[in-house]
Design a protein around this motif. Sequence first.
Motif: not given
Length: 460
Positions: A420-447
């Motif tokens: 239950a804790v895992l599920k709650r934290m997974q949902a919270a992570l997704q919500d926070e990433m959405t709130r921040l406008g973040d994504s796993y593909d947001a890695f920015v190559p050097k320079n």
Amino acid sequence: MKLKYRVLFTLLVPVFSNAVEKPNIVVLLADDASWSSFGCMPDHLTAHTPNIDKLASEGMRFDRFFCAAAMCAPTRHELYTSLHPATSGMYDNGCRPAGKYPNMVDWLEELGYNVGLTGKLHFNSPTKFEKIEGFPERANDREYTWSYDGLEAFMRRSMHEKKPFCAMVCSIHSHSPWTCGDTSQFPLDEIKVPSRLPDTPATRTVLAAQAAEVTELDRQVGETLALIDQLGLKDETIFVFLSEQGTEMPTGKYSLYNYGTRAVALFRWPGKIKAGTSTEAVAMYADVVPSLLELVGGSVPEQIDGFSFKDVLLSEGEGQRRYATPTYFGHYQRSIIDGRFKLIHRERPISNYSLPLITGPEDDRLHARAWKEWNVLAETDSDIRKQLELIKQPPEWELYEIGTDPFEVNNLAPNPEYAAVLKRMQAALQDEMTRLGDSYDAFVPKNQRPHLKHRKRRIK
């Protein structure tokens, strides 16, 4: 009251009020110094930090304080601009900001402050910090002498001008190559090794050298505090100590583990911040400047990601931040912390991780020697092999109860009792990433310059 004295009194009141209402600010920022390197922190490892420990006893210590990315430039950009990497694009030391953002210099100057910096900048963004001479500026500088003449002159000039000042004192300790300090104070058989790292002679050699350099950092803190006392400014100065991010070792700097993202934050303001206190309020580097601005009578800027914890510092309320959200610039990793639990997710598998700054077989730096020794010993030592496998190829999901497991040894994610804790934290992570406008593909190559739109301040 005679007219001439009434006029004189009227002219003097604003100056006196300014001194009272706007205290000075001194922030001493360390470099690559893990939270576990300081004696004032719960569950610390090898430490000899009497000045910093005394500072903690005179103010408030944060026990749930994190950076958004465990690298120097992103951490400093987060501190100065109060922006998360998802907003600024500062995921990596090699990144350039997505735009030109206001920072603490702009906000404090509007309040009448002189704002200066001595030592390492590593900001990757235009800034109007007044340069204060005296501290070395290069991250890997083997020259560890420093002078307080410039800092004292800056403070005295501000006093003469009857203006409050904010001084950033930015140390290069304890950044590698760990050439400073007396390692004889740290016999190898007395070194405490973080639980996730193989306990080998080379590991202990690295940690002894790092601990010795932390003692140099502690000396700088002591001398900075002594200067403030000498000038009679202790009671009217907010003093902040921040450890930056973790030690340059696997599971430390460049990682999402506590050894990398958790930091020391100490705040002292005699008569205002209660001495000898601590808090488990969740906070991040992005929250420091908005908190200071409110403490000195300003307001929280718009279009930032940070939240003020002024009420926490003054023991008048709880923190505004519900979650801390460290990111990692490579391998598509994100994490979230709610104060009790920490979740790490890797959207794609890591392939044969090694510390990013290990350049190859000829690299003879201390942390590279340890890495090589681990790989050799893993061929015959099953325990070291298991530790190394977890470093090189960690699981997709990790869940830790950080209060009882600060070095994150017991992964609760596979445990059905914590489903239950895992599920709650997974949902919270997704919500926070959405709130921040973040994504796993947001890695920015050097320079490469990221193209991330600036957004309004987000409400928790």
